[in-house]
Enzyme design. Sequence first.
Site, PDB file in Angstrom:
ATOM      1  N   LEU A  23      44.091  38.526  41.384  1.00  0.00           N
ATOM      2  CA  LEU A  23      43.165  37.492  40.872  1.00  0.00           C
ATOM      3  C   LEU A  23      42.641  38.170  39.593  1.00  0.00           C
ATOM      4  O   LEU A  23      42.114  37.368  38.976  1.00  0.00           O
ATOM      5  CB  LEU A  23      41.985  37.376  42.119  1.00  0.00           C
ATOM      6  CG  LEU A  23      42.521  36.788  43.140  1.00  0.00           C
ATOM      7  CD1 LEU A  23      41.392  36.471  44.249  1.00  0.00           C
ATOM      8  CD2 LEU A  23      43.072  35.364  42.772  1.00  0.00           C
ATOM      9  N   GLY A  24      42.531  39.449  39.088  1.00  0.00           N
ATOM     10  CA  GLY A  24      42.173  39.894  37.978  1.00  0.00           C
ATOM     11  C   GLY A  24      41.397  41.556  38.364  1.00  0.00           C
ATOM     12  O   GLY A  24      41.744  42.023  39.577  1.00  0.00           O
ATOM     13  N   GLY A  26      37.807  43.803  38.281  1.00  0.00           N
ATOM     14  CA  GLY A  26      36.397  43.582  38.146  1.00  0.00           C
ATOM     15  C   GLY A  26      35.792  44.746  37.509  1.00  0.00           C
ATOM     16  O   GLY A  26      36.881  45.321  36.856  1.00  0.00           O
ATOM     17  N   LYS A  27      34.539  45.041  37.345  1.00  0.00           N
ATOM     18  CA  LYS A  27      34.113  46.115  36.482  1.00  0.00           C
ATOM     19  C   LYS A  27      34.717  47.493  36.871  1.00  0.00           C
ATOM     20  O   LYS A  27      35.405  48.007  36.191  1.00  0.00           O
ATOM     21  CB  LYS A  27      32.592  46.427  36.920  1.00  0.00           C
ATOM     22  CG  LYS A  27      31.866  46.259  35.698  1.00  0.00           C
ATOM     23  CD  LYS A  27      30.533  46.344  35.945  1.00  0.00           C
ATOM     24  CE  LYS A  27      29.933  45.289  36.871  1.00  0.00           C
ATOM     25  NZ  LYS A  27      28.576  45.120  37.095  1.00  0.00           N
ATOM     26  N   GLY A  29      37.295  47.783  39.757  1.00  0.00           N
ATOM     27  CA  GLY A  29      38.405  47.800  40.968  1.00  0.00           C
ATOM     28  C   GLY A  29      39.300  46.518  40.691  1.00  0.00           C
ATOM     29  O   GLY A  29      39.049  45.767  39.898  1.00  0.00           O
ATOM     30  N   VAL A  31      41.172  42.856  42.057  1.00  0.00           N
ATOM     31  CA  VAL A  31      40.910  42.126  43.094  1.00  0.00           C
ATOM     32  C   VAL A  31      42.129  41.104  43.441  1.00  0.00           C
ATOM     33  O   VAL A  31      42.676  40.901  42.518  1.00  0.00           O
ATOM     34  CB  VAL A  31      40.018  40.985  42.725  1.00  0.00           C
ATOM     35  CG1 VAL A  31      39.476  40.126  43.695  1.00  0.00           C
ATOM     36  CG2 VAL A  31      38.407  41.860  42.173  1.00  0.00           C
ATOM     37  N   LYS A  46      38.880  43.171  47.258  1.00  0.00           N
ATOM     38  CA  LYS A  46      38.636  44.098  46.082  1.00  0.00           C
ATOM     39  C   LYS A  46      38.545  45.571  46.577  1.00  0.00           C
ATOM     40  O   LYS A  46      38.148  46.086  47.284  1.00  0.00           O
ATOM     41  CB  LYS A  46      36.974  43.811  45.599  1.00  0.00           C
ATOM     42  CG  LYS A  46      36.327  44.269  44.403  1.00  0.00           C
ATOM     43  CD  LYS A  46      35.204  43.877  43.994  1.00  0.00           C
ATOM     44  CE  LYS A  46      34.559  44.150  42.795  1.00  0.00           C
ATOM     45  NZ  LYS A  46      33.088  43.717  42.360  1.00  0.00           N
ATOM     46  N   ASP A 142      21.378  40.358  36.275  1.00  0.00           N
ATOM     47  CA  ASP A 142      22.291  40.230  35.721  1.00  0.00           C
ATOM     48  C   ASP A 142      23.139  38.930  35.727  1.00  0.00           C
ATOM     49  O   ASP A 142      24.216  38.707  36.077  1.00  0.00           O
ATOM     50  CB  ASP A 142      23.572  41.361  36.146  1.00  0.00           C
ATOM     51  CG  ASP A 142      24.367  41.448  35.179  1.00  0.00           C
ATOM     52  OD1 ASP A 142      25.558  42.243  35.253  1.00  0.00           O
ATOM     53  OD2 ASP A 142      24.301  41.133  33.974  1.00  0.00           O
TER      54      ASP A 142
HETATM   55  C1  6Q4 Z   1      32.086  37.784  40.168  1.00  0.00           C
HETATM   56  C2  6Q4 Z   1      32.628  38.813  39.648  1.00  0.00           C
HETATM   57  C3  6Q4 Z   1      32.013  39.901  38.491  1.00  0.00           C
HETATM   58  N1  6Q4 Z   1      33.931  38.690  39.242  1.00  0.00           N
HETATM   59  C4  6Q4 Z   1      35.149  38.994  39.932  1.00  0.00           C
HETATM   60  O1  6Q4 Z   1      35.031  39.824  40.922  1.00  0.00           O
HETATM   61  C5  6Q4 Z   1      36.214  38.666  39.218  1.00  0.00           C
HETATM   62  C6  6Q4 Z   1      37.435  39.835  38.979  1.00  0.00           C
HETATM   63  C7  6Q4 Z   1      38.581  39.421  39.368  1.00  0.00           C
HETATM   64  C8  6Q4 Z   1      38.747  37.913  40.063  1.00  0.00           C
HETATM   65  C9  6Q4 Z   1      37.207  37.664  39.963  1.00  0.00           C
HETATM   66  N2  6Q4 Z   1      36.766  37.745  41.858  1.00  0.00           N
HETATM   67  C10 6Q4 Z   1      36.938  36.804  42.654  1.00  0.00           C
HETATM   68  N3  6Q4 Z   1      37.645  35.827  42.358  1.00  0.00           N
HETATM   69  C11 6Q4 Z   1      38.021  34.687  43.125  1.00  0.00           C
HETATM   70  N4  6Q4 Z   1      38.570  33.678  42.863  1.00  0.00           N
HETATM   71  C12 6Q4 Z   1      39.496  33.465  41.767  1.00  0.00           C
HETATM   72  C13 6Q4 Z   1      39.454  34.506  40.758  1.00  0.00           C
HETATM   73  C14 6Q4 Z   1      40.402  34.157  39.568  1.00  0.00           C
HETATM   74  C15 6Q4 Z   1      41.226  33.041  39.779  1.00  0.00           C
HETATM   75  C16 6Q4 Z   1      42.175  32.669  38.305  1.00  0.00           C
HETATM   76  O2  6Q4 Z   1      41.858  32.038  37.612  1.00  0.00           O
HETATM   77  N5  6Q4 Z   1      43.412  33.082  38.491  1.00  0.00           N
HETATM   78  C17 6Q4 Z   1      43.770  33.664  39.446  1.00  0.00           C
HETATM   79  C18 6Q4 Z   1      44.034  32.711  37.282  1.00  0.00           C
HETATM   80  C19 6Q4 Z   1      45.304  31.658  37.602  1.00  0.00           C
HETATM   81  C20 6Q4 Z   1      46.082  31.292  36.410  1.00  0.00           C
HETATM   82  N6  6Q4 Z   1      46.528  32.635  35.751  1.00  0.00           N
HETATM   83  C21 6Q4 Z   1      47.353  32.179  34.607  1.00  0.00           C
HETATM   84  C22 6Q4 Z   1      45.596  33.564  35.320  1.00  0.00           C
HETATM   85  C23 6Q4 Z   1      44.781  33.899  36.515  1.00  0.00           C
HETATM   86  C24 6Q4 Z   1      41.295  32.202  40.858  1.00  0.00           C
HETATM   87  C25 6Q4 Z   1      40.420  32.396  41.842  1.00  0.00           C
HETATM   88  N7  6Q4 Z   1      37.522  34.764  44.248  1.00  0.00           N
HETATM   89  C26 6Q4 Z   1      36.542  36.018  44.833  1.00  0.00           C
HETATM   90  C27 6Q4 Z   1      36.332  37.096  43.890  1.00  0.00           C
HETATM   91  C28 6Q4 Z   1      35.503  38.207  44.249  1.00  0.00           C
HETATM   92  F1  6Q4 Z   1      34.337  38.262  43.581  1.00  0.00           F
HETATM   93  F2  6Q4 Z   1      35.059  37.949  45.524  1.00  0.00           F
HETATM   94  F3  6Q4 Z   1      36.200  39.303  44.402  1.00  0.00           F
END
Ligand code: 6Q4
Length: 282
Positions: A23-24, A26-27, A29, A31, A46, A142
């Site tokens: 999913l991407g 994080g700071k 780690g 996910v 994560k 934050d």
């Molecule tokens: C608040 C915190 C600072 N942020 C984070 O942790 C971030 C860091 C990485 C991901 C995210 N963490 C989470 N992300 C989701 N859902 C999610 C994320 C991204 C997409 C997306 O756009 N793609 C896959 C796209 C789909 C299209 N392609 C082209 C690019 C990626 C779709 C759904 N659920 C729970 C979490 C959690 F938080 F529980 F981990």
Amino acid sequence: EIYSVRPSNHQWKLSDFEIGTPLGRGKFGRVYLAREKNTEYMVALKMMFKSELVKDHMEHQVRREIEIQTHLTHPNILKMLTYFWDEKKIYLILEFAQEGELFKVLNSQPHKRFDEPTAAYYLRQVADALRYCHSQSVIHRDIKPENLLLFSHHVVKLADFGWSVHAPSKCRNTMCGTIDYLPPEMVDSQTYNEYVDNWCLGVLCYEFLCGSPPFESSEQAETFRKIRAVMYGFKSYMSESSRHLISKLLVKVPKSRLPLTDVIEHLWIKKNCEIFTKTKLK
Ligand SMILES: CC(C)NC(=O)[C@H]1CCC[C@H]1Nc1nc(Nc2ccc(C(=O)N(C)C3CCN(C)CC3)cc2)ncc1C(F)(F)F
């Protein structure tokens, strides 16, 4: 959710989950989308390397994130379902946000900003989450679009409590990421209290409506100068009531900022949430 078919004392482990698409990052780690095998419940997994945490002296921060997020329960706060570790890594099992990261949704809007009903509907949920955090003596510290996740039916959840502390607190940690959301008392690294979140809510409201934060400047020193002086301007298209709300939150004296209960009751919020519910949620 994931507990329904396991004994309550079940020791969670990685093999309980099927790991899916990344999913991407994080700071500190990576996910992944993951699925709990018995319930087929979708979660976000994560994973963080212990070695990286120790190197960056972040282990206390992750411990605090786990401590706080496992004890906070609110519809607008990202739930940590469980966590476990092996010899190399720590794994957090978190709710999966179907619609992803709010800052990406904001940046994908025409003119990179939300219309007033959407901005109010999202802001109200953040204010509700913060009101609950403060009732548990937790300051988030934050609040910004990067720390908000979007679920289906326009549900917004606050995440990333790595920087949160129990009120009141002394500013110990160096700031990471954007400085645009810092309130004056933190710019001058004085002691601060939960009212820092009220300030950040004002910055968030401005960014939702304008596509950029109010004190943004090319130079960091200039941003700090504007924050200290509370120097910002409204865009021509901003309604009178949205300007009123922002002006009651971006106030130098922390205790003079509009309390969260009054934010939720504010005319701009009530009027625009009603419009949002009628036009976008049916
Ligand atoms: C608040 C915190 C600072 N942020 C984070 O942790 C971030 C860091 C990485 C991901 C995210 N963490 C989470 N992300 C989701 N859902 C999610 C994320 C991204 C997409 C997306 O756009 N793609 C896959 C796209 C789909 C299209 N392609 C082209 C690019 C990626 C779709 C759904 N659920 C729970 C979490 C959690 F938080 F529980 F981990």
